[in-house]
Structure formats: C-alpha cells, structure tokens
Design a protein around this motif. Structure first.
Motif, PDB file in Angstrom:
ATOM      1  N   VAL A 143      19.416  71.033 -64.768  1.00 47.20           N
ATOM      2  CA  VAL A 143      19.725  69.667 -65.211  1.00 47.20           C
ATOM      3  C   VAL A 143      18.554  68.738 -64.904  1.00 47.20           C
ATOM      4  N   ALA A 144      17.975  68.888 -63.707  1.00 48.99           N
ATOM      5  CA  ALA A 144      16.828  68.059 -63.316  1.00 48.99           C
ATOM      6  C   ALA A 144      15.635  68.315 -64.230  1.00 48.99           C
ATOM      7  N   LEU A 145      15.420  69.578 -64.605  1.00 51.25           N
ATOM      8  CA  LEU A 145      14.299  69.916 -65.481  1.00 51.25           C
ATOM      9  C   LEU A 145      14.523  69.386 -66.899  1.00 51.25           C
ATOM     10  N   THR A 146      15.769  69.442 -67.366  1.00 55.21           N
ATOM     11  CA  THR A 146      16.092  68.892 -68.676  1.00 55.21           C
ATOM     12  C   THR A 146      15.839  67.396 -68.700  1.00 55.21           C
ATOM     13  N   LEU A 147      16.136  66.749 -67.577  1.00 58.84           N
ATOM     14  CA  LEU A 147      15.908  65.307 -67.463  1.00 58.84           C
ATOM     15  C   LEU A 147      14.426  64.976 -67.587  1.00 58.84           C
ATOM     16  N   VAL A 148      13.573  65.819 -66.983  1.00 61.74           N
ATOM     17  CA  VAL A 148      12.122  65.613 -67.077  1.00 61.74           C
ATOM     18  C   VAL A 148      11.676  65.669 -68.540  1.00 61.74           C
ATOM     19  N   SER A 149      12.163  66.661 -69.276  1.00 61.45           N
ATOM     20  CA  SER A 149      11.796  66.805 -70.681  1.00 61.45           C
ATOM     21  C   SER A 149      12.272  65.612 -71.510  1.00 61.45           C
ATOM     22  N   SER A 150      13.512  65.185 -71.286  1.00 62.13           N
ATOM     23  CA  SER A 150      14.089  64.078 -72.059  1.00 62.13           C
ATOM     24  C   SER A 150      13.396  62.755 -71.764  1.00 62.13           C
ATOM     25  N   VAL A 151      13.146  62.491 -70.486  1.00 60.35           N
ATOM     26  CA  VAL A 151      12.507  61.224 -70.109  1.00 60.35           C
ATOM     27  C   VAL A 151      11.064  61.190 -70.618  1.00 60.35           C
ATOM     28  N   GLY A 152      10.377  62.333 -70.613  1.00 62.96           N
ATOM     29  CA  GLY A 152       9.024  62.400 -71.155  1.00 62.96           C
ATOM     30  C   GLY A 152       8.999  62.044 -72.636  1.00 62.96           C
ATOM     31  N   GLN A 153       9.967  62.578 -73.406  1.00 62.29           N
ATOM     32  CA  GLN A 153      10.054  62.263 -74.831  1.00 62.29           C
ATOM     33  C   GLN A 153      10.387  60.785 -75.044  1.00 62.29           C
ATOM     34  N   LEU A 154      11.268  60.253 -74.208  1.00 62.23           N
ATOM     35  CA  LEU A 154      11.625  58.837 -74.300  1.00 62.23           C
ATOM     36  C   LEU A 154      10.422  57.949 -74.032  1.00 62.23           C
ATOM     37  N   LEU A 155       9.618  58.313 -73.047  1.00 65.81           N
ATOM     38  CA  LEU A 155       8.434  57.520 -72.696  1.00 65.81           C
ATOM     39  C   LEU A 155       7.463  57.465 -73.876  1.00 65.81           C
ATOM     40  N   ILE A 156       7.229  58.594 -74.527  1.00 66.90           N
ATOM     41  CA  ILE A 156       6.350  58.634 -75.695  1.00 66.90           C
ATOM     42  C   ILE A 156       6.917  57.765 -76.821  1.00 66.90           C
ATOM     43  N   THR A 157       8.229  57.839 -77.028  1.00 72.21           N
ATOM     44  CA  THR A 157       8.879  57.037 -78.065  1.00 72.21           C
ATOM     45  C   THR A 157       8.707  55.550 -77.808  1.00 72.21           C
ATOM     46  N   LEU A 158       8.875  55.138 -76.552  1.00 71.15           N
ATOM     47  CA  LEU A 158       8.735  53.723 -76.201  1.00 71.15           C
ATOM     48  C   LEU A 158       7.294  53.248 -76.362  1.00 71.15           C
ATOM     49  N   VAL A 159       6.340  54.065 -75.926  1.00 70.82           N
ATOM     50  CA  VAL A 159       4.921  53.677 -76.015  1.00 70.82           C
ATOM     51  C   VAL A 159       4.499  53.555 -77.477  1.00 70.82           C
ATOM     52  N   CYS A 160       4.838  54.550 -78.294  1.00 68.47           N
ATOM     53  CA  CYS A 160       4.493  54.491 -79.718  1.00 68.47           C
ATOM     54  C   CYS A 160       5.206  53.333 -80.404  1.00 68.47           C
ATOM     55  N   GLY A 161       6.421  53.065 -80.004  1.00 69.47           N
ATOM     56  CA  GLY A 161       7.153  51.924 -80.556  1.00 69.47           C
ATOM     57  C   GLY A 161       6.491  50.603 -80.203  1.00 69.47           C
ATOM     58  N   LEU A 162       5.986  50.501 -78.976  1.00 64.62           N
ATOM     59  CA  LEU A 162       5.282  49.279 -78.557  1.00 64.62           C
ATOM     60  C   LEU A 162       4.011  49.082 -79.380  1.00 64.62           C
ATOM     61  N   VAL A 163       3.251  50.163 -79.583  1.00 72.68           N
ATOM     62  CA  VAL A 163       2.036  50.084 -80.407  1.00 72.68           C
ATOM     63  C   VAL A 163       2.396  49.638 -81.823  1.00 72.68           C
ATOM     64  N   ALA A 164       3.494  50.172 -82.350  1.00 71.38           N
ATOM     65  CA  ALA A 164       3.940  49.796 -83.692  1.00 71.38           C
ATOM     66  C   ALA A 164       4.307  48.311 -83.748  1.00 71.38           C
ATOM     67  N   LEU A 165       4.949  47.820 -82.710  1.00 73.10           N
ATOM     68  CA  LEU A 165       5.294  46.392 -82.653  1.00 73.10           C
ATOM     69  C   LEU A 165       4.044  45.522 -82.692  1.00 73.10           C
ATOM     70  N   LEU A 166       3.009  45.949 -81.992  1.00 70.60           N
ATOM     71  CA  LEU A 166       1.770  45.169 -81.926  1.00 70.60           C
ATOM     72  C   LEU A 166       1.000  45.233 -83.242  1.00 70.60           C
ATOM     73  N   LEU A 167       0.981  46.404 -83.882  1.00 77.68           N
ATOM     74  CA  LEU A 167       0.210  46.585 -85.111  1.00 77.68           C
ATOM     75  C   LEU A 167       0.899  45.994 -86.338  1.00 77.68           C
ATOM     76  N   MET A 168       2.237  45.891 -86.298  1.00 77.10           N
ATOM     77  CA  MET A 168       2.976  45.510 -87.503  1.00 77.10           C
ATOM     78  C   MET A 168       3.805  44.243 -87.316  1.00 77.10           C
ATOM     79  N   ARG A 169       3.255  43.313 -86.560  1.00 75.03           N
ATOM     80  CA  ARG A 169       4.001  42.073 -86.307  1.00 75.03           C
ATOM     81  C   ARG A 169       4.362  41.344 -87.603  1.00 75.03           C
ATOM     82  N   LYS A 170       3.389  41.220 -88.499  1.00 80.76           N
ATOM     83  CA  LYS A 170       3.625  40.473 -89.745  1.00 80.76           C
ATOM     84  C   LYS A 170       4.698  41.143 -90.585  1.00 80.76           C
ATOM     85  N   GLN A 171       4.629  42.474 -90.696  1.00 84.08           N
ATOM     86  CA  GLN A 171       5.620  43.196 -91.503  1.00 84.08           C
ATOM     87  C   GLN A 171       7.002  43.130 -90.867  1.00 84.08           C
TER      88      GLN A 171
END
Length: 348
Positions: A143-171
C-alpha cells in the motif's frame, strides 16, 4: 453490572457504526455515482444537440476510422498498452525493493487494480487490486509503495498543469463556465492554489518516509504505520525514476488525446493541444469523481477548454469517451479476468 452494561452499549454502538458505514458506501457507490452520471449525460447531450451541422459532425466521427487521418486514431489506440506499460514499470521498480517481481506480473497487477478502481470514488480501490499479487506478509507494505507511485503521478500532473496555466492565460480567460468567462482574479487564485498544492505534494512525495517515522511517535499510530518501513528501501534515485516515468506516461496520455482529436477533425494545434490536455488533467486531479461519472466530467471539462479552439463539440466529446474506453474500461475488463486466477488467501 455497570461495566457489563457499558460493554454491551459499546458493542451495540460499534455494530451500528459498521452498519452506517456500510450503508453510506452503498449510497455513494450505487446511488450517488449513477445519479451524477445521468445528470452529466443529460447536460452533455444538450450541449452536443446545440452544435451546428450535427449530421456532418457525425460523418466526420465515422470517417476517423478509415479516412486519410485514420492512422492518427489507430496510433492513439496502440498507445494504450504503452500507457499502462509505463505505469506497470513504475510498480515493477518499487515492488522489487520488497520482493522478486517480474514485469509481466507487475502489468497484471496494475490492470487488476484498475478493475477494482472502477467502482470506488477517485479509484481508491486500485490499491487493493495491486497488492493481492504480493506475498501476504508484504501486502500492507505494498500500500505504501502504491502511494509513492500515485503521488508521483499526481505531482507531475500538478506541475504540468501549472505550466499550462502560465502559458495559456489568455486562452483560459476565454473558457466559459455556465455561460460566464473566468475572471482574472479567479484565475490568479487558482494558480496560487495549484502552486500551494504542488509544494505540499512534493514535500509529501520526497519526505514520505520521514513523515511516517514522525507519526510513529504517536503511540496509537505506531503499529498502524509499521508497514511504512518499506520506504526505507527507497533512495533518491528511485523517487526521481518514478517521476521520470510518470512524466513519460503523462506525455503518452496527452498524445493519445491529441492524436484521436486530430483524427476526429477537432481543429486543435499540437502545442496548444498538449497544454490544453494538461489543464484537463489538472482539473480532473482536483475534482473528486466516481468512475461511472468520470467520463461525463472529463467530457464537460474537455468541451469547456478545447471549445476555445474548436466548435466541434461532438468530436471533442467522442474523443474523450474513446480515450476513457481505451485507457480505463478496456484494461479494467482485462484486469477483472486476471483477478479470477488470484487466490487472495492461501489454502492451509
């Protein structure tokens, strides 16, 4: 007599509590999810019905399977096993710190986890489906190892989402919610909120081991968190590897969307398409959902964001549904068949 009476009352209280928890789960899984699904489906139907030249849009959807751009559609479909293969490889890297585990077995366990995830809010059942492939004494540690995998994917999703927010403010300010455009202030608040969650998620991801040790100082948590000792076997290289393969999986997932939408004649530029999908993933990561309603929520979010670039609502929705079927429903069906061969409890 008083002590005996108190014990009986406690037993009755515990039984009632278990009954309430069971009833609550039944309501959430078998009532709230379907109701949400119906409500979103009706909303999506009304949006598609309002699309101009609807018969021509249907024709474009059909031609996507055999037209000039059909190779994009089939390539998007072929990327499905790659998508889950990357997730399986992450699981393979983690589990081998605990016990010998083959990549094929890791792939099976990921698909099995997905089959259980389909009936639980935010797919939390995925944990149970994966750990049944582990040795009984290692399942809690899994369960602890699954959590590591899930949180890692979530972190990437949040970071890429933040970059998208910065690049596409006008849209993003052109996106409509219930007929109203997003205000600059609301967008700014959302941006800072995402940045805050990135900090919390990154801290949790890289310091999960330290946090577990700190919580074990609390007497009543010490035994419950004993399984987290498996995190001692993970080094920084492992954590960075998980992030790397999480990013690759993110790219493959986004590429599937862009390819399928291109095949369906959604006028979506590749660069804007990638970052638009990053925004969709960001919203989906934040909004709690049930598997049965996930496709509807994903469709509404996609129409709102991709609608800035294309008025082809039907194709946007069709692409979202197709990716959902390919990446969730089909693998979950395969995983449910794989679960039939698993003995959760060993025979004595």
């Amino acid at each position: 007599m008083i002590l005996e009476k108190l014990c009986k009352e406690q037993i009755i209280f515990d039984q009632n509590k278990q009954k309430l928890n069971r009833n609550f789960k039944i309501i959430v899984n078998y009532f709230l999810g379907p109701v949400l699904f119906v409500w979103i489906s009706v909303s999506l139907y009304n949006q598609v019905k309002q699309q101009p030249d609807l018969p021509n849009a249907w024709l474009q959807v059909k031609q996507a399977f055999y037209g000039a751009n059909s190779w994009m559609l089939w390539l998007g479909i072929l990327l499905m096993p790659v998508n889950w293969g990357l997730e399986a490889y992450k699981w393979y890297l983690l589990v081998n710190k605990l016990q010998p585990f083959s990549f094929s077995k890791a792939y099976e366990s990921v698909l099995s986890g997905l089959s259980l995830a389909m009936n639980t809010p935010n797919r939390v059942g995925e944990y149970g489906g994966r750990i049944v492939y582990l040795q009984p004494q290692n399942r809690l540690k899994g369960v602890a190892l699954t959590l590591v995998s899930s949180v890692g994917q979530l972190l990437i999703t949040l970071v890429c989402g933040l970059v998208a927010l910065l690049l596409m403010r006008k849209q993003i300010q052109l996106v409509q919610l219930d007929g109203n455009h997003l205000s600059g202030i609301l967008l700014q608040v959302f941006l800072w909120s995402v940045l805050f969650f990135i900090g919390i998620t990154a801290l949790f991801f890289f310091r999960m081991q330290l946090l577990a040790k700190m919580l074990q100082w609390i007497p009543w948590l010490k035994e419950k968190l004993a399984f987290a000792t498996v995190l001692d076997y993970l080094n920084n290289k492992t954590y960075y590897s998980i992030l790397f393969y999480s990013f690759l999986r993110f790219v493959v997932f986004a590429l599937q969307y862009v390819l399928i939408w291109q095949a369906l004649r959604v006028n979506l530029p590749w660069w804007e398409g990638f970052w638009s999908i990053a925004l969709i993933f960001l919203v989906m990561a934040i909004v709690p959902s049930f598997a049965i309603a996930d496709v509807g929520i994903r469709g509404k979010v996609a129409i709102a964001i991709i609608g800035v670039f294309s008025a082809n609502t039907l194709a946007i929705l069709a692409g979202s549904v197709l990716v959902w079927l390919l990446n969730l429903v089909l693998p979950a069906l395969v995983g449910s068949l794989l679960l039939l061969s698993i003995k959760i409890f060993k025979e004595r």
